[in-house]
Design a protein around this motif. Structure first.
Motif, mmCIF file in Angstrom:
data_model
loop_
_atom_site.group_PDB
_atom_site.id
_atom_site.type_symbol
_atom_site.label_atom_id
_atom_site.label_comp_id
_atom_site.label_asym_id
_atom_site.label_seq_id
_atom_site.Cartn_x
_atom_site.Cartn_y
_atom_site.Cartn_z
ATOM 1 N N HIS A 43 0.778 -1.119 -0.013
ATOM 2 C CA HIS A 43 0.027 -0.187 -0.118
ATOM 3 C C HIS A 43 0.980 1.262 -0.036
ATOM 4 O O HIS A 43 0.487 2.132 -0.849
ATOM 5 C CB HIS A 43 -0.958 0.049 1.199
ATOM 6 C CG HIS A 43 -1.613 1.474 1.459
ATOM 7 N ND1 HIS A 43 -1.145 2.273 2.370
ATOM 8 C CD2 HIS A 43 -2.916 2.065 0.956
ATOM 9 C CE1 HIS A 43 -1.960 3.163 2.138
ATOM 10 N NE2 HIS A 43 -2.870 3.223 1.559
ATOM 11 N N ASP A 44 1.875 1.271 0.771
ATOM 12 C CA ASP A 44 2.641 2.546 0.949
ATOM 13 C C ASP A 44 3.525 2.817 -0.341
ATOM 14 O O ASP A 44 3.643 3.698 -0.605
ATOM 15 C CB ASP A 44 3.562 2.511 2.230
ATOM 16 C CG ASP A 44 2.665 2.555 3.484
ATOM 17 O OD1 ASP A 44 1.521 2.678 3.235
ATOM 18 O OD2 ASP A 44 3.296 2.194 4.533
ATOM 19 N N ALA A 45 4.206 1.703 -0.570
ATOM 20 C CA ALA A 45 4.829 1.735 -1.965
ATOM 21 C C ALA A 45 4.210 2.327 -3.074
ATOM 22 O O ALA A 45 4.421 3.056 -4.132
ATOM 23 C CB ALA A 45 5.856 0.336 -2.415
ATOM 24 N N ASP A 46 2.856 1.697 -3.383
ATOM 25 C CA ASP A 46 2.075 1.927 -4.407
ATOM 26 C C ASP A 46 1.562 3.477 -4.168
ATOM 27 O O ASP A 46 1.510 4.305 -5.279
ATOM 28 C CB ASP A 46 0.745 1.279 -4.467
ATOM 29 C CG ASP A 46 0.937 -0.128 -4.770
ATOM 30 O OD1 ASP A 46 2.328 -0.478 -5.525
ATOM 31 O OD2 ASP A 46 0.014 -1.160 -4.657
ATOM 32 N N ALA A 47 1.470 3.959 -2.996
ATOM 33 C CA ALA A 47 1.148 5.435 -2.615
ATOM 34 C C ALA A 47 2.336 6.223 -3.116
ATOM 35 O O ALA A 47 1.857 7.578 -3.840
ATOM 36 C CB ALA A 47 0.804 5.766 -1.219
ATOM 37 N N ILE A 48 3.500 5.943 -2.877
ATOM 38 C CA ILE A 48 4.688 6.664 -3.410
ATOM 39 C C ILE A 48 4.929 6.757 -4.933
ATOM 40 O O ILE A 48 4.885 7.861 -5.512
ATOM 41 C CB ILE A 48 5.857 6.261 -2.782
ATOM 42 C CG1 ILE A 48 5.950 6.255 -1.222
ATOM 43 C CG2 ILE A 48 7.276 6.730 -3.217
ATOM 44 C CD1 ILE A 48 7.214 5.745 -0.379
ATOM 45 N N VAL A 49 4.509 5.681 -5.283
ATOM 46 C CA VAL A 49 4.252 5.362 -6.925
ATOM 47 C C VAL A 49 3.478 6.462 -7.533
ATOM 48 O O VAL A 49 3.592 7.158 -8.709
ATOM 49 C CB VAL A 49 4.341 4.012 -7.522
ATOM 50 C CG1 VAL A 49 4.003 3.929 -8.988
ATOM 51 C CG2 VAL A 49 5.323 3.122 -7.212
ATOM 52 N N GLU A 50 2.347 6.492 -6.846
ATOM 53 C CA GLU A 50 1.163 7.447 -7.466
ATOM 54 C C GLU A 50 1.675 8.821 -7.263
ATOM 55 O O GLU A 50 1.489 9.695 -8.053
ATOM 56 C CB GLU A 50 -0.136 7.152 -6.572
ATOM 57 C CG GLU A 50 -0.912 5.862 -7.165
ATOM 58 C CD GLU A 50 -1.217 5.987 -8.522
ATOM 59 O OE1 GLU A 50 -1.737 7.077 -9.059
ATOM 60 O OE2 GLU A 50 -1.288 4.865 -9.288
ATOM 61 N N TYR A 51 2.419 9.104 -6.190
ATOM 62 C CA TYR A 51 2.798 10.428 -5.976
ATOM 63 C C TYR A 51 3.776 10.810 -7.127
ATOM 64 O O TYR A 51 3.797 11.903 -7.497
ATOM 65 C CB TYR A 51 3.367 10.872 -4.716
ATOM 66 C CG TYR A 51 4.061 12.104 -4.323
ATOM 67 C CD1 TYR A 51 3.033 13.085 -4.138
ATOM 68 C CD2 TYR A 51 5.637 11.970 -4.102
ATOM 69 C CE1 TYR A 51 3.809 14.279 -3.745
ATOM 70 C CE2 TYR A 51 5.954 13.092 -3.689
ATOM 71 C CZ TYR A 51 5.151 14.178 -3.519
ATOM 72 O OH TYR A 51 5.991 15.411 -3.139
ATOM 73 N N LEU A 52 4.711 9.879 -7.446
ATOM 74 C CA LEU A 52 5.699 10.128 -8.547
ATOM 75 C C LEU A 52 4.979 10.132 -9.865
ATOM 76 O O LEU A 52 5.455 11.172 -10.823
ATOM 77 C CB LEU A 52 6.725 8.881 -8.433
ATOM 78 C CG LEU A 52 7.581 8.914 -7.176
ATOM 79 C CD1 LEU A 52 8.628 7.891 -7.310
ATOM 80 C CD2 LEU A 52 8.367 10.211 -6.922
ATOM 81 N N ILE A 53 3.986 9.605 -10.051
ATOM 82 C CA ILE A 53 3.370 9.746 -11.267
ATOM 83 C C ILE A 53 2.701 11.149 -11.467
ATOM 84 O O ILE A 53 2.764 11.854 -12.467
ATOM 85 C CB ILE A 53 2.288 8.673 -11.524
ATOM 86 C CG1 ILE A 53 2.907 7.311 -11.748
ATOM 87 C CG2 ILE A 53 1.151 8.914 -12.764
ATOM 88 C CD1 ILE A 53 1.783 6.223 -11.713
ATOM 89 N N ALA A 54 2.057 11.588 -10.424
ATOM 90 C CA ALA A 54 1.316 12.944 -10.362
ATOM 91 C C ALA A 54 2.430 13.894 -10.463
ATOM 92 O O ALA A 54 2.107 15.112 -10.987
ATOM 93 C CB ALA A 54 0.730 13.053 -8.828
ATOM 94 N N ARG A 55 3.598 13.878 -10.024
ATOM 95 C CA ARG A 55 4.662 14.770 -10.293
ATOM 96 C C ARG A 55 5.378 14.623 -11.734
ATOM 97 O O ARG A 55 6.201 15.796 -11.819
ATOM 98 C CB ARG A 55 5.696 14.750 -9.179
ATOM 99 C CG ARG A 55 5.103 14.999 -7.823
ATOM 100 C CD ARG A 55 6.368 15.160 -6.865
ATOM 101 N NE ARG A 55 7.093 16.282 -7.140
ATOM 102 C CZ ARG A 55 6.687 17.676 -6.670
ATOM 103 N NH1 ARG A 55 5.584 17.961 -5.939
ATOM 104 N NH2 ARG A 55 7.373 18.816 -6.976
ATOM 105 N N GLY A 56 5.031 13.778 -12.406
ATOM 106 C CA GLY A 56 5.720 13.380 -13.690
ATOM 107 C C GLY A 56 7.028 12.746 -13.923
ATOM 108 O O GLY A 56 7.683 12.480 -14.617
#
Length: 378
Positions: free
Chosen positions: A262-275
């Motif tokens: 869950h936490d790793a996927d949240a960080i990935v989503e954050y990195l996608i949002a930042r480009g």
């Protein structure tokens, strides 16, 4: 994925340790002008949930890089403290303090001064390009750190971590507490950029401070940036501040694959949002709790010694006057109840169940500042 091994100074004969970093998106795949993100885990070596999250994140990033989706660069250090990992005394894991010196591994990080950084940058500043100025300052910082000599293993660990992080636009330091809900420490300047990550992580508390007084790893980067900005003035733009945060991945025993995923996927989503990673960013869920000042958190202490019986669960939303824990004296039969004076979230507590008088027991968030000076513990 590029793997780098950084040898630490050997403190005693016959011993050697190394720090290992993994680099994604820097081998010709990263696009010019995109962000660089630095992520490290378990600087307090006994905070294992952070390490498992980083390992899971490593698998995610390797797969994303193989798919050609890395647009920026991510530097990942899943084991940020090989020194602390080796410290075991009579079966007890001692990963928070360095045994030789007694220093907290995450306090008093040394960075070059703002004056030295500006002097090293010289006349390379632009009066109009904030991104250019940020690159100049980060390059100058890496140069200055490269000229620093570490005298021992502890100093060389700190120097290596700072060097790896100092060229990054975003610094995420993954930790955990003793028994805790997911929460985040960051600065008011970084908070707008960190908020989407807090939403994806379902953070149950966000504590804001420009300077907590501890010079922790994430904070020194933001503090230096603020000092540089103040010295340069309005004539030389810097744009956004260095974005830095400490992520507390619940408590020390919250180690399982599902939570780490869950936490790793949240960080990935954050990195996608930042480009940083190519993809369609998912909408971030609502913020679980509003951010509050770190100075507003109530530090609960034990007024007497005895057996601790917690009345409030970690993560509970409390009202002023609610009972948080009892202390039972088995000799006198006295039961002492400790209540909170804050309306807020009981976001962390001690893991032991017998305490001495004056022991720190836990913290409850609060909207109104009630403390000053050093805001974090040893």
């Amino acid at each position: 994925m590029l793997t780098q091994r950084h040898s630490l100074v050997s403190t005693t004969l016959g011993t050697s340790r190394e720090l290992v970093s993994f680099h994604f998106g820097n081998a010709g795949n990263a696009h010019a002008g995109r962000e660089k993100v630095y992520v490290q885990a378990s600087l307090h070596a006994d905070e294992t949930p952070a390490m498992l999250t980083a390992w899971t994140l490593k698998q995610r990033l390797a797969a994303l890089e193989a798919e050609g989706r890395m647009r920026g660069e991510v530097v990942l250090v899943p084991v940020a403290n090989p020194i602390g990992l080796s410290q075991h005394v009579l079966g007890q894991f001692l990963g928070r303090f360095e045994a030789n010196s007694g220093h907290n591994f995450n306090r008093n990080f040394p960075l070059p001064s703002a004056a030295a950084l500006i002097e090293r940058a010289g006349g390379r500043f632009s009066s109009a390009d904030a991104a250019h100025n940020a690159r100049v300052l980060r390059a100058a910082l890496v140069e200055l750190l490269g000229e620093t000599t570490a005298k021992n293993e502890f100093e060389s660990l700190r120097l290596t971590l700072l060097t790896l992080a100092s060229a990054a636009d975003v610094v995420l330091d993954l930790h955990c507490s003793l028994e805790a809900t997911m929460h985040i420490y960051t600065s008011p300047a970084s908070w707008p950029a960190i908020e989407p990550l807090a939403r994806h992580l379902h953070a149950n508390g966000v504590l804001l401070a420009s300077d907590s007084g501890g010079q922790s790893f994430d904070e020194v980067h933001a503090l230096l940036w603020n000092e540089v900005r103040g010295r340069l003035g309005d004539g030389i733009p810097l744009g956004a501040p260095n974005i830095a945060a400490t992520i507390e991945h619940r408590g020390q025993r919250d180690v399982d694959y599902d939570t780490a995923a869950h936490d790793a996927d949240a960080i990935v989503e954050y990195l996608i949002a930042r480009g940083v990673i190519d993809g369609n960013a998912q909408d971030a869920p609502p913020l679980a709790q509003p951010a509050t000042p770190l100075a507003g958190s109530q530090q609960l202490t034990a007024p007497v010694s005895g057996i601790v019986v917690y009345r409030a669960k970690v993560g509970a939303r409390l009202k002023a006057g609610d009972a948080v824990f009892d202390i039972v004296d088995p000799l006198t039969d006295a039961v002492t109840t400790v209540t909170t004076s804050n309306d807020g979230v009981f976001y962390m507590r001690r893991a032991i169940r017998f305490v001495y008088a004056g022991a720190p027991m836990g913290r409850v968030t609060g909207e109104t500042p009630i403390r000053s000076g050093v805001l974090i513990g040893a």
